[in-house]
Design a protein around this motif. Structure first.
Motif, mmCIF file in Angstrom:
data_model
loop_
_atom_site.group_PDB
_atom_site.id
_atom_site.type_symbol
_atom_site.label_atom_id
_atom_site.label_comp_id
_atom_site.label_asym_id
_atom_site.label_seq_id
_atom_site.Cartn_x
_atom_site.Cartn_y
_atom_site.Cartn_z
ATOM 1 N N GLY A 112 -32.035 20.537 13.621
ATOM 2 C CA GLY A 112 -32.879 20.117 12.756
ATOM 3 C C GLY A 112 -34.123 21.049 12.809
ATOM 4 O O GLY A 112 -34.272 21.781 13.757
ATOM 5 N N GLN A 113 -35.211 20.855 11.980
ATOM 6 C CA GLN A 113 -36.308 21.629 12.054
ATOM 7 C C GLN A 113 -37.307 21.143 13.021
ATOM 8 O O GLN A 113 -38.217 22.059 13.359
ATOM 9 C CB GLN A 113 -36.857 21.405 10.561
ATOM 10 C CG GLN A 113 -37.819 20.123 10.325
ATOM 11 C CD GLN A 113 -36.936 19.082 10.065
ATOM 12 O OE1 GLN A 113 -35.857 18.838 9.995
ATOM 13 N NE2 GLN A 113 -37.923 17.720 9.983
ATOM 14 N N GLY A 114 -37.213 20.150 13.565
ATOM 15 C CA GLY A 114 -38.062 19.883 14.836
ATOM 16 C C GLY A 114 -38.992 18.675 14.250
ATOM 17 O O GLY A 114 -39.819 19.008 13.139
ATOM 18 N N THR A 115 -39.667 18.217 15.182
ATOM 19 C CA THR A 115 -40.623 17.019 14.889
ATOM 20 C C THR A 115 -41.596 17.002 16.177
ATOM 21 O O THR A 115 -40.824 16.811 17.240
ATOM 22 C CB THR A 115 -39.956 15.572 14.344
ATOM 23 O OG1 THR A 115 -40.906 14.803 14.079
ATOM 24 C CG2 THR A 115 -39.234 14.860 15.818
ATOM 25 N N PRO A 116 -42.777 17.224 15.938
ATOM 26 C CA PRO A 116 -43.690 17.344 17.131
ATOM 27 C C PRO A 116 -43.812 15.619 17.534
ATOM 28 O O PRO A 116 -44.398 14.834 16.795
ATOM 29 C CB PRO A 116 -44.929 17.746 16.630
ATOM 30 C CG PRO A 116 -44.978 17.359 15.285
ATOM 31 C CD PRO A 116 -43.554 17.453 14.629
ATOM 32 N N VAL A 117 -43.962 15.644 19.055
ATOM 33 C CA VAL A 117 -44.350 14.427 19.557
ATOM 34 C C VAL A 117 -45.625 14.628 20.488
ATOM 35 O O VAL A 117 -45.360 15.568 21.367
ATOM 36 C CB VAL A 117 -43.281 13.686 20.211
ATOM 37 C CG1 VAL A 117 -43.628 12.533 21.068
ATOM 38 C CG2 VAL A 117 -42.391 13.360 19.353
ATOM 39 N N THR A 118 -46.793 14.130 20.395
ATOM 40 C CA THR A 118 -47.634 14.170 21.333
ATOM 41 C C THR A 118 -48.478 12.859 21.931
ATOM 42 O O THR A 118 -48.384 11.994 21.320
ATOM 43 C CB THR A 118 -49.095 14.902 20.461
ATOM 44 O OG1 THR A 118 -48.591 16.010 19.815
ATOM 45 C CG2 THR A 118 -49.983 15.078 21.248
ATOM 46 N N VAL A 119 -48.220 13.056 23.182
ATOM 47 C CA VAL A 119 -48.599 11.735 24.000
ATOM 48 C C VAL A 119 -49.908 12.130 24.730
ATOM 49 O O VAL A 119 -50.180 12.914 25.575
ATOM 50 C CB VAL A 119 -47.605 11.340 24.935
ATOM 51 C CG1 VAL A 119 -47.982 10.055 25.828
ATOM 52 C CG2 VAL A 119 -46.236 11.420 24.406
ATOM 53 N N SER A 120 -50.896 11.351 24.291
ATOM 54 C CA SER A 120 -52.581 11.643 24.629
ATOM 55 C C SER A 120 -53.352 10.584 24.249
ATOM 56 O O SER A 120 -53.163 9.888 23.299
ATOM 57 C CB SER A 120 -52.881 12.890 23.884
ATOM 58 O OG SER A 120 -54.117 13.182 24.130
ATOM 59 N N SER A 121 -54.331 10.486 25.055
ATOM 60 C CA SER A 121 -55.360 9.226 24.955
ATOM 61 C C SER A 121 -56.587 9.897 24.259
ATOM 62 O O SER A 121 -57.544 9.224 23.936
ATOM 63 C CB SER A 121 -55.735 8.695 26.298
ATOM 64 O OG SER A 121 -56.078 9.598 27.293
#
Length: 121
Positions: A112-121
């Motif tokens: 797939g083209q990729g999907t960003p995941v950001t874990v941040s407060s």
């Protein structure tokens, strides 16, 4: 032509949850295996979780007990439920599938083209 389309990425706070989905479409005869990989900035792409058409799963040690992979064989979809997310889970997540083509009967690996995941407060 075969295509993988991902959805579900985004920004989430530490401890939160996200659900990624990936749908395969095209001239598909079968999909022996589907999985999720991720690539963080400056790091190599790594396997997160993988599932066979028979339901056998394997996970990276870093996500065991927090992530769950599942698939719907009838809909050619795979999902990744991510719970208790940590900042170190931040990455671009890629869907991967080994797909046997309907007409050629060849099995190839698709991304797939990729999907960003950001874990941040």
């Amino acid at each position: 032509q075969v295509q993988l389309v991902e959805s579900g990425g985004g920004l989430v706070q530490p401890g939160g949850s996200l659900r990624l989905s990936c749908a395969a479409s095209g001239s598909i005869l079968s999909i022996p295996a589907m999985g999720w990989y991720r690539q963080a900035p400056g790091k190599q792409r790594e396997l997160v979780a993988r599932i066979t058409s028979g339901g056998t799963t394997n996970y990276a040690d870093s996500v065991k007990g927090r992530f769950t992979i599942s698939r719907d064989n009838a809909k050619n979809t795979v999902h990744l439920q991510m719970n208790s997310l940590k900042p170190e889970d931040t990455a671009v997540y890629y869907c991967n599938a080994n797909i046997r083509h309907f007409f050629t009967l060849e099995t190839n690996s698709y991304w797939g083209q990729g999907t960003p995941v950001t874990v941040s407060s």
